[in-house]
Design a protein around this motif. Structure first.
Motif, PDB file in Angstrom:
ATOM      1  N   ILE A 199       0.864  -1.183   0.000  1.00  0.00           N
ATOM      2  CA  ILE A 199       0.000   0.000   0.000  1.00  0.00           C
ATOM      3  C   ILE A 199       0.896   1.227   0.000  1.00  0.00           C
ATOM      4  O   ILE A 199       1.485   1.584   1.029  1.00  0.00           O
ATOM      5  CB  ILE A 199      -0.945  -0.005   1.216  1.00  0.00           C
ATOM      6  CG1 ILE A 199      -1.872  -1.211   1.145  1.00  0.00           C
ATOM      7  CG2 ILE A 199      -1.749   1.290   1.286  1.00  0.00           C
ATOM      8  CD1 ILE A 199      -2.750  -1.397   2.377  1.00  0.00           C
ATOM      9  N   ASP A 204      -4.352   3.237  -2.934  1.00  0.00           N
ATOM     10  CA  ASP A 204      -4.119   1.832  -2.587  1.00  0.00           C
ATOM     11  C   ASP A 204      -4.822   1.489  -1.279  1.00  0.00           C
ATOM     12  O   ASP A 204      -5.417   0.408  -1.140  1.00  0.00           O
ATOM     13  CB  ASP A 204      -2.618   1.560  -2.437  1.00  0.00           C
ATOM     14  CG  ASP A 204      -1.855   1.680  -3.744  1.00  0.00           C
ATOM     15  OD1 ASP A 204      -2.495   1.559  -4.811  1.00  0.00           O
ATOM     16  OD2 ASP A 204      -0.631   1.900  -3.693  1.00  0.00           O
ATOM     17  N   LEU A 205      -4.734   2.396  -0.326  1.00  0.00           N
ATOM     18  CA  LEU A 205      -5.378   2.178   0.971  1.00  0.00           C
ATOM     19  C   LEU A 205      -6.893   2.122   0.817  1.00  0.00           C
ATOM     20  O   LEU A 205      -7.567   1.282   1.430  1.00  0.00           O
ATOM     21  CB  LEU A 205      -4.974   3.302   1.925  1.00  0.00           C
ATOM     22  CG  LEU A 205      -5.541   3.259   3.347  1.00  0.00           C
ATOM     23  CD1 LEU A 205      -5.085   1.998   4.074  1.00  0.00           C
ATOM     24  CD2 LEU A 205      -5.115   4.501   4.133  1.00  0.00           C
ATOM     25  N   ALA A 208      -7.965  -1.179  -0.590  1.00  0.00           N
ATOM     26  CA  ALA A 208      -7.502  -2.368   0.137  1.00  0.00           C
ATOM     27  C   ALA A 208      -8.681  -3.079   0.807  1.00  0.00           C
ATOM     28  O   ALA A 208      -9.802  -2.571   0.872  1.00  0.00           O
ATOM     29  CB  ALA A 208      -6.452  -1.971   1.175  1.00  0.00           C
ATOM     30  N   ASP A 209      -8.396  -4.256   1.344  1.00  0.00           N
ATOM     31  CA  ASP A 209      -9.394  -5.031   2.081  1.00  0.00           C
ATOM     32  C   ASP A 209      -9.512  -4.447   3.486  1.00  0.00           C
ATOM     33  O   ASP A 209      -8.579  -4.547   4.294  1.00  0.00           O
ATOM     34  CB  ASP A 209      -8.963  -6.506   2.137  1.00  0.00           C
ATOM     35  CG  ASP A 209      -9.992  -7.400   2.811  1.00  0.00           C
ATOM     36  OD1 ASP A 209     -10.805  -6.891   3.598  1.00  0.00           O
ATOM     37  OD2 ASP A 209      -9.978  -8.611   2.548  1.00  0.00           O
ATOM     38  N   TYR A 225      -8.906   3.259   6.639  1.00  0.00           N
ATOM     39  CA  TYR A 225      -9.641   2.831   5.441  1.00  0.00           C
ATOM     40  C   TYR A 225     -10.789   3.800   5.160  1.00  0.00           C
ATOM     41  O   TYR A 225     -11.018   4.199   4.002  1.00  0.00           O
ATOM     42  CB  TYR A 225     -10.169   1.416   5.667  1.00  0.00           C
ATOM     43  CG  TYR A 225     -11.043   0.895   4.552  1.00  0.00           C
ATOM     44  CD1 TYR A 225     -10.493   0.413   3.372  1.00  0.00           C
ATOM     45  CD2 TYR A 225     -12.437   0.894   4.696  1.00  0.00           C
ATOM     46  CE1 TYR A 225     -11.298  -0.065   2.346  1.00  0.00           C
ATOM     47  CE2 TYR A 225     -13.252   0.427   3.676  1.00  0.00           C
ATOM     48  CZ  TYR A 225     -12.683  -0.052   2.512  1.00  0.00           C
ATOM     49  OH  TYR A 225     -13.485  -0.512   1.497  1.00  0.00           O
TER      50      TYR A 225
END
Length: 418
Positions: A199, A204-205, A208-209, A225
């Protein structure tokens, strides 16, 4: 009505204030910095001419002078910085009753409802920015957004006299390409861990999951997030809002290394008196005493202990601090900086005696310490003090209560440490 949240940052505030007081400083490379002799010699702020030499906030004076031998160093005047930055925030308060300070030189404003009186919020932010410059000659950068996190990011992106607008339509284009370390609450360690997960950017963050982030970082992972996806709904606190104080502490980087327990006792005595006085100032007592010591290699060690009853007495804080310091297993260690903190605060107006305490003795000590503090308040810190701290006056010639080191308060609601 759409939210209009503004974050304002007074550009290199300390240096700007010094330039306002002395316009000649604008013509030379100048930085506000500490004292090398007192071992707090770092750059706190720099002007535009010094910035051209790539001088960085936080680097040592020695490093800065290596880049710019003619650099003028001005020692900080914190009382004046507090005065002038509050004057600027008074301008903000003319337009909204929701102004939340974030350290000395930064603040959030909620202009959502101000639009009914003053018109469009984005234009109003620009108007406030112009008014600050017209009345003080100082520039502020602003971020305008629909939440506090993106407003803060915007002011970081646009320095000098300007602003960045980050709204629901453009935040993916403006925010997501930025390095993940630019996001509020992402420190160096968290950034490194995020990089290990691949990340690298805020985007990207955001993609993300979220479950994986919570599993890796706990609650902070879920919060980051949400921040990256523009889901910060935190309110700007109203004028006059007071956060609950969770702890009181002081520390000191000493002018020369502490070499033995006797010297440590003397320095801790000065710090303990300050912590006790500040506890009484807020009418609180604490049940947990913590100490930290940093050696000459900048290796940190700390200990804490819960007391049998809450205290605001310097002697009790001092003796607990010394007991904790003896837990350091290292021999012949020299300390560069030390500190004491008291936490788990209570507003009890009376002592809770145990089997081994004497309430009358404690109240007598409290009155004596209060008298000393009153004398210092009238005639200066050095007008009254313990003889023991004069054994090595080079180490103990400082007033921790009167030293201003101003950091941003916690972004998360509910607590602040003094």
């Amino acid at each position: 009505m759409k939210r209009v949240i503004v974050h304002s940052d007074i550009n290199h505030a300390y240096a700007q204030i010094e330039e306002m007081k002395n316009p000649a400083y604008r013509k030379v490379p100048m930085a506000v910095g500490g004292s090398e002799e007192k071992r707090n010699g770092i750059i706190l702020a720099k002007n535009d001419l010094a910035k051209r030499y790539h001088i960085q906030t936080g680097e040592s004076l020695r490093e800065a002078r290596a880049k710019c031998p003619d650099l003028l160093i001005v020692h900080p005047h914190y009382e004046e910085y507090i005065y002038y930055t509050e004057k600027i925030k008074d301008i903000y308060r003319q337009y909204t009753d929701r102004v939340e300070s974030f350290g000395l030189d930064e603040a959030w404003m909620d202009l959502t409802h101000s639009q009914r009186l003053f018109g469009d919020g984005v234009h109003l932010a620009s108007r406030i920015q112009e008014e600050v410059y017209r009345k003080t000659g100082m520039t502020v950068s602003m971020g305008v957004s629909f939440n506090k996190v993106f407003a803060k990011l915007g002011s970081d992106m646009k320095k000098k006299k300007g602003y960045i607008l980050i709204d629901e339509e453009n935040f993916r284009d403006v925010v997501w390409p930025r390095p993940v370390g630019d996001l509020l609450m992402v420190g160096h360690r968290t950034e490194a861990k995020l990089h290990q997960m691949g990340i690298l950017t805020i985007g990207d963050l955001a993609r993300a999951d979220g479950t994986l982030l919570v599993r890796r970082f706990g609650k902070i992972g879920g919060m980051l997030y949400q921040f990256a996806n523009g889901l910060d709904h935190s309110e700007v606190k109203p004028v006059g809002y007071q956060r609950e104080i969770k702890s009181v502490g002081n520390g000191k980087t000493v002018v020369r290394d502490i070499e033995n327990r006797e010297q440590l006792y003397e320095v801790f005595r000065v710090i303990a008196e300050s912590v006790a006085a500040r506890l009484r100032d807020i009418h609180s007592k604490g049940s947990v005493v913590s100490v930290y010591m940093r050696d000459t290699g900048l290796c940190y060690i700390g200990f804490q202990q819960r007391l049998s009853q809450p205290t605001d007495l310097a002697d009790e804080i001092l003796h607990t601090a010394m007991f904790l310091a003896r837990k350091d297993p290292r021999f012949d260690v020299r300390y560069r900086s030390v500190g004491i903190r008291v936490s788990d605060l209570t507003k009890l107006a009376y002592d809770q005696p145990d089997l081994f305490s004497d309430p009358r003795r404690r109240e007598k000590e409290r009155r004596a310490e209060a008298v000393i503090e009153e004398i210092r308040g009238r005639y200066g810190y050095h007008s009254c003090g313990m003889a023991s701290v004069q054994l090595d006056s080079d180490l103990t010639d400082f007033d921790p209560k009167g030293t201003h080191t101003i950091h941003p308060v916690g972004f998360l609601d509910g607590s602040i440490s003094l």
